[in-house]
Design a protein around this motif. Sequence first.
Motif, PDB file in Angstrom:
ATOM      1  N   ARG A   1       0.834  -1.207   0.000  1.00  0.00           N
ATOM      2  CA  ARG A   1       0.000   0.000   0.000  1.00  0.00           C
ATOM      3  C   ARG A   1       0.861   1.247   0.000  1.00  0.00           C
ATOM      4  O   ARG A   1       0.558   2.231  -0.684  1.00  0.00           O
ATOM      5  CB  ARG A   1      -0.929  -0.022   1.220  1.00  0.00           C
ATOM      6  N   LEU A   2       1.936   1.235   0.773  1.00  0.00           N
ATOM      7  CA  LEU A   2       2.835   2.390   0.797  1.00  0.00           C
ATOM      8  C   LEU A   2       3.505   2.595  -0.553  1.00  0.00           C
ATOM      9  O   LEU A   2       3.700   3.734  -1.002  1.00  0.00           O
ATOM     10  CB  LEU A   2       3.887   2.208   1.888  1.00  0.00           C
ATOM     11  N   ARG A   3       3.885   1.488  -1.206  1.00  0.00           N
ATOM     12  CA  ARG A   3       4.496   1.602  -2.537  1.00  0.00           C
ATOM     13  C   ARG A   3       3.537   2.219  -3.534  1.00  0.00           C
ATOM     14  O   ARG A   3       3.937   2.947  -4.437  1.00  0.00           O
ATOM     15  CB  ARG A   3       4.915   0.222  -3.033  1.00  0.00           C
ATOM     16  N   SER A   4       2.246   1.939  -3.380  1.00  0.00           N
ATOM     17  CA  SER A   4       1.262   2.391  -4.352  1.00  0.00           C
ATOM     18  C   SER A   4       0.780   3.806  -4.095  1.00  0.00           C
ATOM     19  O   SER A   4       0.250   4.447  -5.009  1.00  0.00           O
ATOM     20  CB  SER A   4       0.058   1.439  -4.346  1.00  0.00           C
ATOM     21  N   THR A   5       0.954   4.312  -2.876  1.00  0.00           N
ATOM     22  CA  THR A   5       0.386   5.617  -2.512  1.00  0.00           C
ATOM     23  C   THR A   5       0.844   6.759  -3.418  1.00  0.00           C
ATOM     24  O   THR A   5       0.012   7.533  -3.901  1.00  0.00           O
ATOM     25  CB  THR A   5       0.705   5.926  -1.046  1.00  0.00           C
ATOM     26  N   PRO A   6       2.150   6.953  -3.701  1.00  0.00           N
ATOM     27  CA  PRO A   6       2.547   8.062  -4.577  1.00  0.00           C
ATOM     28  C   PRO A   6       1.947   7.964  -5.975  1.00  0.00           C
ATOM     29  O   PRO A   6       1.593   8.988  -6.573  1.00  0.00           O
ATOM     30  CB  PRO A   6       4.078   7.944  -4.611  1.00  0.00           C
ATOM     31  N   SER A   7       1.841   6.756  -6.488  1.00  0.00           N
ATOM     32  CA  SER A   7       1.269   6.616  -7.814  1.00  0.00           C
ATOM     33  C   SER A   7      -0.210   6.962  -7.809  1.00  0.00           C
ATOM     34  O   SER A   7      -0.732   7.609  -8.743  1.00  0.00           O
ATOM     35  CB  SER A   7       1.488   5.192  -8.321  1.00  0.00           C
ATOM     36  N   TYR A   8      -0.916   6.548  -6.749  1.00  0.00           N
ATOM     37  CA  TYR A   8      -2.321   6.948  -6.618  1.00  0.00           C
ATOM     38  C   TYR A   8      -2.442   8.472  -6.540  1.00  0.00           C
ATOM     39  O   TYR A   8      -3.331   9.076  -7.161  1.00  0.00           O
ATOM     40  CB  TYR A   8      -2.938   6.327  -5.354  1.00  0.00           C
ATOM     41  N   PHE A   9      -1.555   9.081  -5.778  1.00  0.00           N
ATOM     42  CA  PHE A   9      -1.573  10.540  -5.647  1.00  0.00           C
ATOM     43  C   PHE A   9      -1.403  11.211  -7.005  1.00  0.00           C
ATOM     44  O   PHE A   9      -2.110  12.176  -7.339  1.00  0.00           O
ATOM     45  CB  PHE A   9      -0.462  10.970  -4.682  1.00  0.00           C
ATOM     46  N   PHE A  10      -0.458  10.714  -7.807  1.00  0.00           N
ATOM     47  CA  PHE A  10      -0.238  11.293  -9.130  1.00  0.00           C
ATOM     48  C   PHE A  10      -1.481  11.169 -10.003  1.00  0.00           C
ATOM     49  O   PHE A  10      -1.914  12.129 -10.658  1.00  0.00           O
ATOM     50  CB  PHE A  10       0.945  10.605  -9.802  1.00  0.00           C
ATOM     51  N   LEU A  11      -2.089   9.982 -10.033  1.00  0.00           N
ATOM     52  CA  LEU A  11      -3.259   9.775 -10.891  1.00  0.00           C
ATOM     53  C   LEU A  11      -4.445  10.609 -10.435  1.00  0.00           C
ATOM     54  O   LEU A  11      -5.173  11.188 -11.260  1.00  0.00           O
ATOM     55  CB  LEU A  11      -3.630   8.283 -10.892  1.00  0.00           C
ATOM     56  N   ILE A  12      -4.644  10.703  -9.122  1.00  0.00           N
ATOM     57  CA  ILE A  12      -5.754  11.522  -8.615  1.00  0.00           C
ATOM     58  C   ILE A  12      -5.533  12.984  -8.945  1.00  0.00           C
ATOM     59  O   ILE A  12      -6.461  13.706  -9.359  1.00  0.00           O
ATOM     60  CB  ILE A  12      -5.908  11.306  -7.093  1.00  0.00           C
ATOM     61  N   TRP A  13      -4.300  13.454  -8.783  1.00  0.00           N
ATOM     62  CA  TRP A  13      -3.986  14.847  -9.125  1.00  0.00           C
ATOM     63  C   TRP A  13      -4.246  15.122 -10.599  1.00  0.00           C
ATOM     64  O   TRP A  13      -4.887  16.108 -10.957  1.00  0.00           O
ATOM     65  CB  TRP A  13      -2.536  15.156  -8.776  1.00  0.00           C
ATOM     66  N   ARG A  14      -3.755  14.227 -11.455  1.00  0.00           N
ATOM     67  CA  ARG A  14      -3.890  14.488 -12.895  1.00  0.00           C
ATOM     68  C   ARG A  14      -5.353  14.478 -13.323  1.00  0.00           C
ATOM     69  O   ARG A  14      -5.785  15.354 -14.083  1.00  0.00           O
ATOM     70  CB  ARG A  14      -3.091  13.449 -13.679  1.00  0.00           C
ATOM     71  N   TRP A  15      -6.118  13.505 -12.853  1.00  0.00           N
ATOM     72  CA  TRP A  15      -7.522  13.461 -13.265  1.00  0.00           C
ATOM     73  C   TRP A  15      -8.324  14.590 -12.627  1.00  0.00           C
ATOM     74  O   TRP A  15      -9.246  15.154 -13.272  1.00  0.00           O
ATOM     75  CB  TRP A  15      -8.139  12.114 -12.887  1.00  0.00           C
ATOM     76  N   SER A  16      -8.014  14.960 -11.403  1.00  0.00           N
ATOM     77  CA  SER A  16      -8.723  16.084 -10.764  1.00  0.00           C
ATOM     78  C   SER A  16      -8.470  17.386 -11.513  1.00  0.00           C
ATOM     79  O   SER A  16      -9.408  18.177 -11.760  1.00  0.00           O
ATOM     80  CB  SER A  16      -8.285  16.221  -9.301  1.00  0.00           C
ATOM     81  N   MET A  17      -7.218  17.616 -11.898  1.00  0.00           N
ATOM     82  CA  MET A  17      -6.911  18.839 -12.627  1.00  0.00           C
ATOM     83  C   MET A  17      -7.465  18.801 -14.045  1.00  0.00           C
ATOM     84  O   MET A  17      -7.788  19.847 -14.618  1.00  0.00           O
ATOM     85  CB  MET A  17      -5.398  19.053 -12.652  1.00  0.00           C
ATOM     86  N   TRP A  18      -7.604  17.620 -14.626  1.00  0.00           N
ATOM     87  CA  TRP A  18      -8.242  17.545 -15.948  1.00  0.00           C
ATOM     88  C   TRP A  18      -9.721  17.902 -15.833  1.00  0.00           C
ATOM     89  O   TRP A  18     -10.270  18.629 -16.680  1.00  0.00           O
ATOM     90  CB  TRP A  18      -8.082  16.148 -16.534  1.00  0.00           C
ATOM     91  N   ILE A  19     -10.362  17.376 -14.779  1.00  0.00           N
ATOM     92  CA  ILE A  19     -11.776  17.730 -14.566  1.00  0.00           C
ATOM     93  C   ILE A  19     -11.924  19.225 -14.274  1.00  0.00           C
ATOM     94  O   ILE A  19     -12.878  19.879 -14.739  1.00  0.00           O
ATOM     95  CB  ILE A  19     -12.342  16.871 -13.415  1.00  0.00           C
ATOM     96  N   TYR A  20     -10.963  19.768 -13.525  1.00  0.00           N
ATOM     97  CA  TYR A  20     -10.989  21.217 -13.266  1.00  0.00           C
ATOM     98  C   TYR A  20     -10.895  21.994 -14.575  1.00  0.00           C
ATOM     99  O   TYR A  20     -11.656  22.961 -14.787  1.00  0.00           O
ATOM    100  CB  TYR A  20      -9.831  21.579 -12.345  1.00  0.00           C
ATOM    101  N   ALA A  21      -9.985  21.594 -15.466  1.00  0.00           N
ATOM    102  CA  ALA A  21      -9.871  22.254 -16.766  1.00  0.00           C
ATOM    103  C   ALA A  21     -11.152  22.083 -17.578  1.00  0.00           C
ATOM    104  O   ALA A  21     -11.598  23.027 -18.273  1.00  0.00           O
ATOM    105  CB  ALA A  21      -8.672  21.695 -17.524  1.00  0.00           C
ATOM    106  N   LEU A  22     -11.769  20.904 -17.511  1.00  0.00           N
ATOM    107  CA  LEU A  22     -13.026  20.660 -18.223  1.00  0.00           C
ATOM    108  C   LEU A  22     -14.115  21.610 -17.735  1.00  0.00           C
ATOM    109  O   LEU A  22     -14.868  22.208 -18.545  1.00  0.00           O
ATOM    110  CB  LEU A  22     -13.446  19.209 -18.019  1.00  0.00           C
TER     111      LEU A  22
END
Length: 637
Positions: free
Chosen positions: A18-39
């Motif tokens: 879970r710790l190994r996966s956390t940064p990658s989850y953070f990156f994906l959530i950030w990217r999709w959240s900011m894409w929705i914000y741009a939308l």
Amino acid sequence: MRQARFTLKELPDATLRRLRSTPSYFFLIWRWSMWIYALIVITGSGPSYRNTPVFYTCILLLIITFLQSLVMTLYSPVIQVFLAHFTPFRFLKHIKRSFHGLEEEDEDTDILTPLAATHNRYWEISIYALDVIICGLVTYYSGPFGKLPNFGSSSPFYRYGMSTAFAAALPYRYRGSLIAAIGYDLFILAGMFFPPSGPAYTPNIIDIAGSLVDTPIAALLVAFVISLLARYIHSNKQLQDDVRRQTALLGVAETIVREANNQELLLQKSAEQLQHGGHFERLIIALTDQSATEGKDKDTLTIIETQTEARSAGSASQSGPWNQARLAQVAQEGQKIQHFERDRQSGIASLYLPFSKEGKVQMIIGAEKRQPMTFESKQEDFLHIAGAQILIALDNMRLAEQTIQLAASAERSRIAREIHDGIAQLIFMLSLNTETCATQARRLIEASEEDAELLTPLAQRLNTLVTISKQALWETRNYMFSLRPLMKGTTTLTQMLTSQLREFEAISDLPVKLIVEGKEQPVMPESQLAYRRAQVGAAIFRIVQEALTNAYKHAAATHIEVFLHYRTDGIEVEISDNGHGLPPTLQADGQTNEQAHIYSGQGLDGMRDRASELGGNLEITPASAVGGVKVRAWMPV
């Protein structure tokens, strides 16, 4: 609802995963959240933007960034967990495991990157550089969409583009995050001095700082957090590895105690525990056969006598056979071999450790694993500790076996002495007195014809008693020979057979000729070759003993000849007599049928079994056209 529960079960349940996966989850959530914000910003813009070229440009950029985010998401290792049961991605996951040759629990403990590793440094750099370029161009062309300034933070994709520095921070830490942030800021500077469109604007320090400073700072913070997290994961992984190795060593110790009398199970279970405890893909425990090269040229490779292998399921289909020449080299030279063979994926590390006693290599432990470097010293120490325990256990097993054999030999010697000093002496005296009485009876018959008629039956009975007593004495001597040790100390096979034939002549009054061809090579008393020679010598002694007994008791032979031949590949012995020959109950090919035991008890089958148990053969054929039997036996040493 059922599908949701099934998907959640696919989440990694181990804390480190879970710790190994956390940064990658953070990156994906950030990217999709900011894409929705741009939308939301673009689609919710006022009428003043709807019919402008920049609006349609931003719609096109939304499509491009959506596809870019989708590709990054689908090929992210953390997302592949959710798609494990979707056929195309299940196939990709299978290819990835086969490509690595590892089980999932055996993967590297580093932070998971946004994209699956390709094991090609230049290809990975190109992928992340392309991500920087796409994010920079999207921010550059969408800058005029917002209010002034027409670059940087006014773009609806500005925060979306910042995630490119986060993506580079995952695999490359500070260096990657800084380079990606600087590359992204170059597009901000390009929009500042060379805007694609929009009204003229004079940059000021506030807009410049707001557009250029926040991305590098955020990237450094992300790299710092990821480095701390990776260090924590690594230390916990090291702790888990240490616990696993200690557990494996404890398992080996328990196996040594539990399987103290079964060498095969001891080696097999120990190999499995060491393979799992060290996270090796393959592990082998090989025992050497020093007797195969004793007395031979020094450059002759030592033969590996026993091999026990354990391997993980992920490597069973990809690992080839072990390098026998390398194992033999370690056995002969007594030096470890550490090898690393790089391939297009990563590389295969191999390690061969010798374990010696009294200057001779007795055991070798070899390990292989697909990894980017050679084995660490802690893995070598782990094998050294376990190997020393196994070697001591094997030596204790050998000593226990020798102790049992010595105890049995001492008891047989004691019984043989009792027979010799008691029953054998009494039978000998009985035979001697009976023979004396028979001689006296013959003299009385010759001296007095009157008493001849009365004494003749007595003389015949005395002669019968003489024969019976000699047979009883011979049987007793046979039991003595069977009980007492044969090749003891420095006694050679030739000396042992010579003593046997002289005693046989004394009891049976049959002349026996011994012919020896070749020379018996000396060996070290405590070597395995000496033990093998003793086994072969004992078998030859028993075969000669049985053949002499058959010739004396059943064949009515008057002459026996024993031919002993020391060959380069073994020892051969032939026993020939001039007796009645093979009985009709013995088949032409020398195999005994049901009635053949009347001729020799269990002798023929026993001789054949003794030879076959040691890898040799035995033939029983007519000695000549006149008559007689030839018994020929050969056994390798």
